[in-house]
Design an enzyme around this catalytic site. Structure first.
Site, PDB file in Angstrom:
ATOM      1  N   ARG A   1    -122.975  39.894 -13.274  1.00 23.46           N
ATOM      2  CA  ARG A   1    -122.462  39.119 -14.628  1.00 23.46           C
ATOM      3  C   ARG A   1    -123.601  38.135 -15.078  1.00 23.46           C
ATOM      4  NH1 ARG A   1    -123.080  34.878 -12.665  1.00 23.46           N
ATOM      5  NH2 ARG A   1    -121.826  33.664 -11.460  1.00 23.46           N
TER       6      ARG A   1
ATOM      7  N   GLU B   1    -119.597  26.567 -16.803  1.00 26.64           N
ATOM      8  CA  GLU B   1    -120.141  26.724 -15.341  1.00 26.64           C
ATOM      9  C   GLU B   1    -119.637  25.676 -14.628  1.00 26.64           C
ATOM     10  OE1 GLU B   1    -121.668  29.173 -14.040  1.00 26.64           O
ATOM     11  OE2 GLU B   1    -123.246  28.966 -15.830  1.00 26.64           O
ATOM     12  N   HIS B   2    -119.146  26.031 -13.612  1.00 31.98           N
ATOM     13  CA  HIS B   2    -118.637  25.157 -12.717  1.00 31.98           C
ATOM     14  C   HIS B   2    -117.203  24.725 -13.115  1.00 31.98           C
ATOM     15  CE1 HIS B   2    -121.196  25.097  -9.145  1.00 31.98           C
ATOM     16  NE2 HIS B   2    -122.308  24.799 -10.201  1.00 31.98           N
TER      17      HIS B   2
ATOM     18  N   ASP C   1    -114.578  27.250 -13.262  1.00 34.99           N
ATOM     19  CA  ASP C   1    -113.478  28.307 -12.753  1.00 34.99           C
ATOM     20  C   ASP C   1    -112.706  27.916 -11.680  1.00 34.99           C
ATOM     21  OD1 ASP C   1    -115.503  28.537 -11.207  1.00 34.99           O
ATOM     22  OD2 ASP C   1    -115.404  30.884 -10.892  1.00 34.99           O
TER      23      ASP C   1
ATOM     24  N   GLY D   1    -127.905  34.164  -9.022  1.00 34.01           N
ATOM     25  CA  GLY D   1    -126.901  33.877  -9.851  1.00 34.01           C
ATOM     26  C   GLY D   1    -126.304  34.795 -10.806  1.00 34.01           C
TER      27      GLY D   1
ATOM     28  N   SER E   1    -124.282  37.216  -9.571  1.00 38.65           N
ATOM     29  CA  SER E   1    -123.065  37.802  -9.120  1.00 38.65           C
ATOM     30  C   SER E   1    -123.288  39.174  -8.006  1.00 38.65           C
ATOM     31  CB  SER E   1    -122.133  38.039  -9.859  1.00 38.65           C
ATOM     32  OG  SER E   1    -121.461  36.686 -10.294  1.00 38.65           O
ATOM     33  N   SER E   2    -124.295  39.402  -7.643  1.00 36.75           N
ATOM     34  CA  SER E   2    -124.532  40.803  -6.707  1.00 36.75           C
ATOM     35  C   SER E   2    -123.543  40.612  -5.824  1.00 36.75           C
ATOM     36  CB  SER E   2    -125.736  40.599  -6.141  1.00 36.75           C
ATOM     37  OG  SER E   2    -125.916  39.445  -5.195  1.00 36.75           O
TER      38      SER E   2
ATOM     39  N   ASP F   1    -116.484  35.600 -11.209  1.00 34.26           N
ATOM     40  CA  ASP F   1    -117.438  36.681 -11.105  1.00 34.26           C
ATOM     41  C   ASP F   1    -116.587  37.920 -11.178  1.00 34.26           C
ATOM     42  OD1 ASP F   1    -119.109  34.511 -11.011  1.00 34.26           O
ATOM     43  OD2 ASP F   1    -119.442  34.609  -8.892  1.00 34.26           O
TER      44      ASP F   1
ATOM     45  N   LYS G   1    -126.654  31.137  -1.157  1.00 32.06           N
ATOM     46  CA  LYS G   1    -125.294  30.852  -0.991  1.00 32.06           C
ATOM     47  C   LYS G   1    -124.919  31.020   0.398  1.00 32.06           C
ATOM     48  CE  LYS G   1    -122.470  29.868  -3.948  1.00 32.06           C
ATOM     49  NZ  LYS G   1    -122.309  30.766  -4.987  1.00 32.06           N
TER      50      LYS G   1
HETATM   51  P1  NG1 Z   1    -122.824  32.481  -8.632  1.00 31.64           P
HETATM   52  O1  NG1 Z   1    -123.420  31.552  -7.446  1.00 31.64           O
HETATM   53  O2  NG1 Z   1    -123.648  32.324  -9.839  1.00 31.64           O
HETATM   54  O3  NG1 Z   1    -122.279  33.647  -8.264  1.00 31.64           O
HETATM   55  C1  NG1 Z   1    -120.886  30.662  -8.524  1.00 31.64           C
HETATM   56  C2  NG1 Z   1    -119.510  30.915  -8.289  1.00 31.64           C
HETATM   57  C3  NG1 Z   1    -118.748  31.134  -9.372  1.00 31.64           C
HETATM   58  C4  NG1 Z   1    -118.734  29.798 -10.447  1.00 31.64           C
HETATM   59  C5  NG1 Z   1    -120.192  29.520 -10.561  1.00 31.64           C
HETATM   60  C6  NG1 Z   1    -120.525  28.260 -11.330  1.00 31.64           C
HETATM   61  C7  NG1 Z   1    -119.578  32.423  -6.176  1.00 31.64           C
HETATM   62  C8  NG1 Z   1    -119.550  33.842  -5.773  1.00 31.64           C
HETATM   63  N1  NG1 Z   1    -119.551  32.269  -7.404  1.00 31.64           N
HETATM   64  O4  NG1 Z   1    -121.485  31.657  -8.965  1.00 31.64           O
HETATM   65  O5  NG1 Z   1    -117.200  31.308  -9.134  1.00 31.64           O
HETATM   66  O6  NG1 Z   1    -118.267  28.777  -9.783  1.00 31.64           O
HETATM   67  O7  NG1 Z   1    -120.880  29.477  -9.376  1.00 31.64           O
HETATM   68  O8  NG1 Z   1    -119.906  28.319 -12.649  1.00 31.64           O
HETATM   69  O9  NG1 Z   1    -119.690  31.443  -5.545  1.00 31.64           O
END
Ligand code: NG1
Length: 459
Positions: free
Chosen positions: A39, A45-46, A48, A144, A146-147, A191, A235
């Site tokens: 996605r 952003e930040h 959820d 970023g 969401s793989s 995600d 991550k």
């Molecule tokens: P990313 O790192 O882009 O998958 C993370 C969090 C989301 C959300 C966003 C910020 C994971 C897997 N996902 O996304 O839930 O908080 O950061 O909006 O950590």
């Protein structure tokens, strides 16, 4: 089950190729193919993990799994990408994770979600069959996009399909919402929800607690450009620590505001917002300004809240408190974090209206403001992301911002389809041309389209 309309030709061909490989070892059993997309988040952003809304699209890049049940409880995993080695583990009530950073932890996270959820409905692990699965992931990793959610969601669906477990998509999205906690990230459910509930040509306005989705039609002729900075948002390392720290900062800000306003049961900022009619970010931030310093130590926060430190840690970190370490010598930035989350929430609502009405200039301005806030108040941007956002705007985009957690990864830009080439060209000349040629050639920078959410077919 046989909703192949959600699969494009390339995806079906990939699934068939995987199935052929599986058939070589499993001649007579049923074979299922699962697809789950990545996605990009348009805005929100930040928010959820504070239980506040987001507006992502599922994208036309997916992870595909071909899978067949086995007679015993062992799971055998293979990945077409040789970089990710084969794994084998047993289904159990509590599946122990591999060491941090192992790709198969995202599979285990999805499985654990299914086991916990169906366990509560009386399906014990002794009733679950193991499976063989081959994974082909085409969502760029650590960018970023969401793989990880694509892999977790597709794995959960694979275990359900091979065991004949069914339920609605919303319920499945809810089931896997906290699956990243399994790998030590205190993530919200955006995600997984986007991957499960995506809809072609639509953005998803997603609310949490309880999870629900409103579809927002993408304006005809609008295009979303995604461009990878190639700065690794890892991550499994430092970024996870920064991310979890933000979750704690937001939770403490929420509790301090809740106490100052005399609200009940406040755990996250969403609990504050939901208890105040006609709330405004400005007024809530003012409350925080009046009740605590801009930044506080963990010890000071526990004094303000009148709870001992260990209880506060337990309340916020819950089951992961022994695995997640927050450096308590660094002060917690409660004011700036809360200001970002609350103003971002206001922007999400405005953005949903702007997008639905096709007001692209307004949507672009909100995306710009989101980026500024992520940079100035959330400290989630980097000089490279800032530069890319500027180039995208100079190339004619209505607006641009980092997408996902930040700290590296991708930016997105909103443009008209006819102008996307100019935006991409500007990024090419000002950003990618300055990187090493080999690196630049593998960087994703392209238009993405809002695509359908995850599903399973029988092959
Ligand atoms: P990313 O790192 O882009 O998958 C993370 C969090 C989301 C959300 C966003 C910020 C994971 C897997 N996902 O996304 O839930 O908080 O950061 O909006 O950590």
């Amino acid at each position: 089950m046989n909703a192949t309309e959600n699969w494009d030709r390339d995806e079906l061909a990939r699934a068939e190729a995987l199935a052929t490989e599986l058939r070589a070892s499993k001649r007579s059993t049923k074979i299922f193919a699962v697809r789950a997309p990545g996605r990009v988040n348009l805005i929100g952003e930040h928010t959820d993990y504070s239980g506040l809304p987001v507006m992502p699209i599922a994208i036309d890049r997916s992870t595909i799994i071909a899978t067949a049940a086995r007679d015993e409880s062992m799971v055998a995993l293979r990945n077409v990408n040789a970089h990710f080695s084969a794994r084998e583990f047993r289904i159990a009530a509590s599946i122990p994770p591999y060491p941090t950073g192992d790709w198969a932890n995202y599979v285990k996270a999805g499985f654990q979600g299914v086991i916990d959820h169906f366990g509560k409905r009386g399906v014990g692990t002794d009733q679950l069959r193991g499976l063989e699965m081959i994974v082909d992931g085409r969502v760029p990793t650590a960018a970023g996009l969401s793989s990880s959610a694509a892999l977790t969601v597709s794995s959960a669906l694979a275990l359900m399909a091979t065991n004949g477990l069914t339920q609605g998509a919303l319920e499945t999205a809810q089931m896997v919402a906290r699956s990243e906690w399994y790998v030590g990230t205190m993530a919200g459910g955006m995600d997984q929800a986007a991957s499960m509930l995506g809809r072609r040509d639509h953005a998803l306005l997603i609310h949490f607690d309880p999870l629900r989705v409103t579809l927002v039609k993408m304006p005809p002729g609008a295009a979303i450009v995604v461009a990878d900075s190639l700065e690794i948002a890892d991550k499994a390392g430092r970024v996870r620590e920064e991310y979890n720290r933000r979750v704690v900062e937001c939770a403490i800000a929420a509790r301090i505001i809740g106490k100052a306003l005399g609200l009940e049961n406040v755990r996250v900022l969403g609990d504050v917002v939901r208890q105040i009619e006609n709330w405004s970010a400005h007024d809530i931030v003012e409350t925080l300004v009046g009740s605590a310093p801009e930044r506080v130590s963990f010890a000071a926060a526990s004094r303000i809240l009148n709870v001992d430190e260990e209880s506060l840690r337990e309340e916020i970190l819950g089951e992961v408190r022994n695995r997640i370490v927050i450096d308590e010598t660094r002060p917690l930035e409660i004011l700036r974090r809360a200001r970002h989350v609350l103003t971002e929430t206001e922007r999400v609502y405005l953005a949903a209206k702007a997008l639905a009405a096709g007001r692209l200039e307004e949507m672009g301005a909100l995306m710009d403001a989101s980026h500024q806030s992520l940079r100035n108040d959330f400290d989630a941007s980097t000089p490279r992301l800032d530069a890319m956002v500027t180039y995208a705007r100079e190339g004619g985009a209505f607006g641009a911002r980092l997408t996902g957690a930040g700290f590296g990864g991708c930016i997105i830009a909103l443009t008209r389809e006819a102008d996307a080439a100019a935006v991409l060209d500007r990024l090419e000349r000002n950003y990618y041309a300055k990187l090493e040629a080999e690196a630049a050639s593998r960087a994703l920078h392209t238009i993405v389209h809002a695509g359908p959410g995850a599903n399973v077919i029988e092959l």
